[in-house]
Design an enzyme around this catalytic site. Sequence first.
Site, mmCIF file in Angstrom:
data_model
loop_
_atom_site.group_PDB
_atom_site.id
_atom_site.type_symbol
_atom_site.label_atom_id
_atom_site.label_comp_id
_atom_site.label_asym_id
_atom_site.label_seq_id
_atom_site.Cartn_x
_atom_site.Cartn_y
_atom_site.Cartn_z
ATOM 1 N N TRP A 114 -0.527 -3.859 2.155
ATOM 2 C CA TRP A 114 -1.922 -4.292 2.255
ATOM 3 C C TRP A 114 -2.010 -5.549 1.402
ATOM 4 O O TRP A 114 -1.883 -5.493 0.185
ATOM 5 C CB TRP A 114 -2.859 -3.202 1.757
ATOM 6 N N LYS A 165 -16.575 1.714 10.925
ATOM 7 C CA LYS A 165 -16.202 1.149 9.629
ATOM 8 C C LYS A 165 -16.429 -0.353 9.586
ATOM 9 O O LYS A 165 -16.949 -0.881 8.612
ATOM 10 C CB LYS A 165 -14.722 1.466 9.338
ATOM 11 N N GLU A 222 -28.774 0.844 -2.436
ATOM 12 C CA GLU A 222 -27.452 1.340 -2.069
ATOM 13 C C GLU A 222 -27.425 2.865 -2.073
ATOM 14 O O GLU A 222 -26.826 3.493 -1.186
ATOM 15 C CB GLU A 222 -26.390 0.778 -3.006
ATOM 16 N N ASN A 226 3.738 -1.675 -5.117
ATOM 17 C CA ASN A 226 2.293 -1.530 -4.955
ATOM 18 C C ASN A 226 1.646 -2.000 -6.245
ATOM 19 O O ASN A 226 2.093 -1.643 -7.329
ATOM 20 C CB ASN A 226 1.893 -0.073 -4.710
ATOM 21 N N GLY A 227 0.559 -2.762 -6.131
ATOM 22 C CA GLY A 227 -0.144 -3.215 -7.331
ATOM 23 C C GLY A 227 -0.220 -4.725 -7.400
ATOM 24 O O GLY A 227 -0.070 -5.427 -6.391
ATOM 25 N N ARG A 271 -3.507 5.058 5.076
ATOM 26 C CA ARG A 271 -3.924 4.224 3.943
ATOM 27 C C ARG A 271 -4.285 2.806 4.376
ATOM 28 O O ARG A 271 -4.882 2.066 3.609
ATOM 29 C CB ARG A 271 -2.799 4.169 2.903
ATOM 30 N N LYS A 305 -26.495 5.156 1.223
ATOM 31 C CA LYS A 305 -25.432 6.162 1.235
ATOM 32 C C LYS A 305 -25.965 7.519 1.716
ATOM 33 O O LYS A 305 -25.329 8.205 2.501
ATOM 34 C CB LYS A 305 -24.828 6.322 -0.167
ATOM 35 N N HIS A 325 -48.893 0.113 -3.466
ATOM 36 C CA HIS A 325 -49.187 -0.725 -2.299
ATOM 37 C C HIS A 325 -48.829 -0.037 -0.994
ATOM 38 O O HIS A 325 -48.500 -0.702 -0.008
ATOM 39 C CB HIS A 325 -48.468 -2.067 -2.435
ATOM 40 N N CYS A 348 0.790 -1.180 0.000
ATOM 41 C CA CYS A 348 0.000 0.000 0.000
ATOM 42 C C CYS A 348 0.846 1.264 0.000
ATOM 43 O O CYS A 348 0.549 2.158 -0.763
ATOM 44 C CB CYS A 348 -0.905 -0.058 1.201
ATOM 45 N N GLU A 355 -26.845 7.449 5.572
ATOM 46 C CA GLU A 355 -25.788 7.243 6.551
ATOM 47 C C GLU A 355 -24.831 8.425 6.673
ATOM 48 O O GLU A 355 -24.204 8.589 7.720
ATOM 49 C CB GLU A 355 -25.014 5.946 6.266
#
Length: 609
Positions: A74, A604, A482, A100-101, A27, A486, A505, A2, A489
């Site tokens: 990560w 989280k 969704e 990274n990747g 991160r 969003k 209805h 990361c 929240e």
Amino acid sequence: MCGIVGYVGTKQAAPFLIEGLTKLEYRGYDSAGIAVFDGETINVEKTVGRLAALKEKLEGHVPVGCVGIGHTRWATHGRPSDRNSHPHTDCSGDFVVVHNGIIENYMSLKEQLIKKGHEFKSETDTEVIAHLLEELYTGDFEAAVREVLKRIDGSYSLVFMSKNDPDKLICTKKDNPLVIGLGDGENFIASDIPAIIARTRKTYIINDGEVAVVKKDSIWITNREGQPVTKKIFEVNWNAEAAEKGGYEHFMLKEIHEQPKAVRETMSARVAKDNSAIIMEELKWNKEYLDSFQKIFVVACGTAYNAALVGKYYIEKLVRIPVEVDIASEFRYRSPIIDDRTLTIVVSQSGETSDTLAALKESKRLGAKTLAITNVVGSSIAREADQVIYTWAGPEIAVASTKAYTTQLITMFMLAMYMAGIKGTVTPERTKELLTQLHQIPAQISETLEDVEPIKTFAKEYGFNEDVFFIGRSLDYAVALEGSLKLKEISYIHAEAYAAGELKHGTLALIIEGVPVIALATQKNVYEKTLSNIKEVKARDAVVIGIASANDSELEKYVDHVIKVPETDELLIPILTVVPLQLLAYYAAITRQCDVDKPRNLAKSVTVE
């Protein structure tokens, strides 16, 4: 992935490497390490866990030297452990790399290198790069790096060290960020500006395909072919906090804009180059195995549950196996009918969601086979499930999930296509058509993110409404759920999503003059029905914002405003239509002066029941 840092200069490298990695802690990571050249050897120190564990390990014997690289990892390939931590070395220890990747062809390269006598110490894709560099080195460090780049496929930012060329670091990138900081008698390398902002404000932002040879008093940048590249100095004028967010006001907005990259990496190595099939090396299923299942459960919470609803549609449409989606907190309390002919798929960004973990364990107890879809290697759910598919979204800092959701949709679609390929339920022609369009999704998300001004305007105009309704049919309804989640929240607006056909209805009683209704209308087989439902709410004087595909010229006749997304197959369009809904929620929260990244009462990762 990361975080990456590098130093070349006249001062000790280790203090900057630790300082830089500390600045990148936001991160997220699971291990950390540094490598420093002491004049004779490259000393590598690394450990699983937080930076505090690395600092403790280094107490009393911090590596000495003026050239070094560091990394916080990560996990993507190989679970978090000391041996999988970066930096990675070749057999001799003469070459060291941080990365990274994702290297897509690492397995075939690893097999070739093992046949040539190379011995690997980790499970990572990154270690292949160090051994490949050793194999290709003939005395010219830079030439060997260029040869490595010709042979690896995937996404990366890379920094190389060589014992044989101790006065330089070489770095390059493709699809992952990399920046060089310019100092006085010293230069810095980092994956993100926060790592170097305390040392210098003058930077070079490296572009894809550029290769930089970094010494203490010079930086030489070329393209992949070795031709010189002229770079302009980018003067950073952000403060440290803004730098962590890449110049974005909030992590959520940064992560919304990271979705093209996250989706690209989740697809990486899983789509055949000729778009003929999905490749799931982590599963290795066959027709006999799939035919053994009479039913599939998909179990999740929150945003992951909304992704699961889309996944149900994908699997039933493409594979023709019955799928039931359950909220994890309800699943085990209703005595689900499960046996050894059941597959349970659990979806969790963190891999630690307690209700989802409990549902997974209950499914295994009752005899089901289990598959986890998660973003965190080595998490509890990843360890407990029979098999795992990782979404390579990278760390997500904001509480409100964005890129985790889109990568879950991508993963569910690829899983359904993988299963369909095994069972033969989708023709080769249709497969190629869908996978060709799948390849375009990252660029189309980027296109969707380019024009946010109308969304900002809607948020300012309707952001102080206390009620907002979302409607849609089929896949549009799943995305509406969704979008509603969003909005509620992070802006604290009372938002509800309804299947558009259910309006009569009961829900129509809530539609009054001026109430905003977000209407998704992208599914062709129910398009006329959706228009009819839109007319119903317009007849009650609602303000309707329609979400449509780019070639739709009909919807604007019946709504007050239209937001359009690029044209794609209706199976894939949920990955695009959710983006303006994320932005609408974000800007509504800004309008209401809410704490976007840390909404009240929410965490989280929900690790208690």
